[in-house]
Design an enzyme around this catalytic site. Sequence first.
Site, PDB file in Angstrom:
ATOM      1  N   PRO A   3      38.769 100.232  35.032  1.00  0.00           N
ATOM      2  CA  PRO A   3      39.677 100.763  34.010  1.00  0.00           C
ATOM      3  C   PRO A   3      41.062  99.683  34.289  1.00  0.00           C
ATOM      4  O   PRO A   3      41.700  99.670  35.387  1.00  0.00           O
ATOM      5  CB  PRO A   3      40.129 102.054  34.276  1.00  0.00           C
ATOM      6  CG  PRO A   3      39.683 102.348  35.723  1.00  0.00           C
ATOM      7  CD  PRO A   3      38.440 101.396  35.998  1.00  0.00           C
ATOM      8  N   MET A   4      41.447  99.250  33.248  1.00  0.00           N
ATOM      9  CA  MET A   4      42.809  98.382  33.508  1.00  0.00           C
ATOM     10  C   MET A   4      43.461  98.550  32.049  1.00  0.00           C
ATOM     11  O   MET A   4      43.209  98.397  31.070  1.00  0.00           O
ATOM     12  CB  MET A   4      42.237  96.786  33.359  1.00  0.00           C
ATOM     13  CG  MET A   4      41.504  96.697  34.634  1.00  0.00           C
ATOM     14  SD  MET A   4      41.254  94.969  34.690  1.00  0.00           S
ATOM     15  CE  MET A   4      39.528  94.875  33.587  1.00  0.00           C
ATOM     16  N   CYS A  87      46.819 103.128  40.630  1.00  0.00           N
ATOM     17  CA  CYS A  87      47.672 102.446  39.948  1.00  0.00           C
ATOM     18  C   CYS A  87      48.884 101.870  40.621  1.00  0.00           C
ATOM     19  O   CYS A  87      49.572 102.813  41.214  1.00  0.00           O
ATOM     20  CB  CYS A  87      48.123 102.872  38.449  1.00  0.00           C
ATOM     21  SG  CYS A  87      49.126 101.777  37.810  1.00  0.00           S
ATOM     22  N   LYS A 126      39.590 106.963  41.782  1.00  0.00           N
ATOM     23  CA  LYS A 126      39.814 105.717  42.077  1.00  0.00           C
ATOM     24  C   LYS A 126      41.077 105.341  43.102  1.00  0.00           C
ATOM     25  O   LYS A 126      42.097 106.010  42.649  1.00  0.00           O
ATOM     26  CB  LYS A 126      39.745 104.659  40.789  1.00  0.00           C
ATOM     27  CG  LYS A 126      40.038 103.199  41.210  1.00  0.00           C
ATOM     28  CD  LYS A 126      39.713 102.318  39.882  1.00  0.00           C
ATOM     29  CE  LYS A 126      39.716 100.832  40.489  1.00  0.00           C
ATOM     30  NZ  LYS A 126      40.906 100.261  40.840  1.00  0.00           N
ATOM     31  N   ASN A 187      35.912  97.548  45.250  1.00  0.00           N
ATOM     32  CA  ASN A 187      36.595  96.787  44.117  1.00  0.00           C
ATOM     33  C   ASN A 187      37.472  96.013  44.845  1.00  0.00           C
ATOM     34  O   ASN A 187      38.309  96.533  45.813  1.00  0.00           O
ATOM     35  CB  ASN A 187      37.274  98.091  43.568  1.00  0.00           C
ATOM     36  CG  ASN A 187      38.434  97.375  42.411  1.00  0.00           C
ATOM     37  OD1 ASN A 187      39.377  97.722  42.220  1.00  0.00           O
ATOM     38  ND2 ASN A 187      37.774  96.247  41.596  1.00  0.00           N
ATOM     39  N   GLY A 188      37.917  94.767  44.280  1.00  0.00           N
ATOM     40  CA  GLY A 188      38.782  94.074  45.037  1.00  0.00           C
ATOM     41  C   GLY A 188      38.155  92.621  45.339  1.00  0.00           C
ATOM     42  O   GLY A 188      37.158  92.432  46.353  1.00  0.00           O
ATOM     43  N   ASP A 189      38.337  91.506  44.629  1.00  0.00           N
ATOM     44  CA  ASP A 189      38.018  90.160  45.039  1.00  0.00           C
ATOM     45  C   ASP A 189      36.542  90.233  44.594  1.00  0.00           C
ATOM     46  O   ASP A 189      35.846  89.031  45.258  1.00  0.00           O
ATOM     47  CB  ASP A 189      38.272  89.760  46.355  1.00  0.00           C
ATOM     48  CG  ASP A 189      39.920  89.516  46.611  1.00  0.00           C
ATOM     49  OD1 ASP A 189      40.512  89.394  45.603  1.00  0.00           O
ATOM     50  OD2 ASP A 189      40.282  89.317  47.788  1.00  0.00           O
ATOM     51  N   GLY A 211      37.192  94.028  38.145  1.00  0.00           N
ATOM     52  CA  GLY A 211      38.362  94.128  36.978  1.00  0.00           C
ATOM     53  C   GLY A 211      38.804  93.005  36.473  1.00  0.00           C
ATOM     54  O   GLY A 211      38.211  92.266  35.456  1.00  0.00           O
ATOM     55  N   ARG A 212      39.828  92.292  37.376  1.00  0.00           N
ATOM     56  CA  ARG A 212      40.394  91.128  36.510  1.00  0.00           C
ATOM     57  C   ARG A 212      39.506  89.811  36.422  1.00  0.00           C
ATOM     58  O   ARG A 212      39.617  88.871  35.579  1.00  0.00           O
ATOM     59  CB  ARG A 212      41.461  90.603  37.589  1.00  0.00           C
ATOM     60  CG  ARG A 212      42.668  91.345  37.712  1.00  0.00           C
ATOM     61  CD  ARG A 212      43.761  91.185  38.537  1.00  0.00           C
ATOM     62  NE  ARG A 212      43.268  91.330  40.090  1.00  0.00           N
ATOM     63  CZ  ARG A 212      43.720  90.588  41.078  1.00  0.00           C
ATOM     64  NH1 ARG A 212      44.759  89.512  40.928  1.00  0.00           N
ATOM     65  NH2 ARG A 212      43.186  90.625  42.057  1.00  0.00           N
TER      66      ARG A 212
END
Length: 324
Positions: A3-4, A87, A126, A187-189, A211-212
């Site tokens: 979710p972003m 967040c 999260k 999550n992350g990288d 995500g990104r």
Amino acid sequence: LAPMAGVTDYAYRTIAAEMGADVTVTEMVSSRALCYDDKKTVKLLRKTPTGACGAQIFGNDPEFMARAAKLTLELSGCDFIDINMGCPMPKISGAGDGAGLMKTPELAADIVRAVVEAVPVPVTVKMRKGWDKSHVNCVELSRMVEKAGASAVTVHGRTRVQLYTGRADWDCIRDVKQAVGIPVYANGDVDSPEAALHILRYTGADGVMIGRATYGRPWIFREVKHYLATGEVLPQPSVCERVEIAKEHLRKSLEVKGEFVGILEMRRHLSNYFKGLPDFKPTRLKLVTSLDIDCLFSTLDEIAVRWGGYDLSGAVPAPLSHDL
């Protein structure tokens, strides 16, 4: 799909699901805004038409969060409720919401307990690694939310203070996986199929949240799934294929949000689809400044004509290294 805020609207989630995302989650919505019947907030809750779809809510009051969870389920029919404890933005975390809840783990657990009691669907969380390097408590908090009834937890391997800088710490995700019995998502990288396989092996996590790395690349989900199944790296979509994906994304955005807002909210996506094209600046400016629908579609067609034979296979960023 992670979710972003400002990114994972209905149109984007639909594209991601069509491109292989098994699970999508709405943009985070304020529990208080929901309880006060804010119309803009309600619009964020439209369920993705395919795959599993969760609705993410944020807040720091157990009663409001429980009420909001009920309303969310009634309004969206989503498959699960996700509680935002990750967040890092100051206006959210500074008010004790989002990652701010990691500073008050007892309250965070109370919120999970209240939401679990309020809705008949799974409740997930999260979170981040912790608030800062001196306050890393994702393992402790994961144990607490599991005890409070959470069905799964996603851990982003950065602290709130890091925001999105530096490398994600996958060790903390592995520690969480070893500490709890519920599913853990990493999550992350995760910016490539190879990174997805690596993080799963390194942490033992049950799944990956991306995500990104999906910006301008929603097809990363089918890349990851194909690689996990076969070990084969799929070729990147051609420029012409990207044009068709961008046009479909634009159509969905216009359908959901109308002409003016639909165009404005597509600007962040349109140019991302074509990163790496040479001499692209004038065309990019047209994509991010025009308010004319016909102009946007004709510009996309021009991209296919002008750069149709250009090879974008090298435009994918090199994955970050996390040694096993």
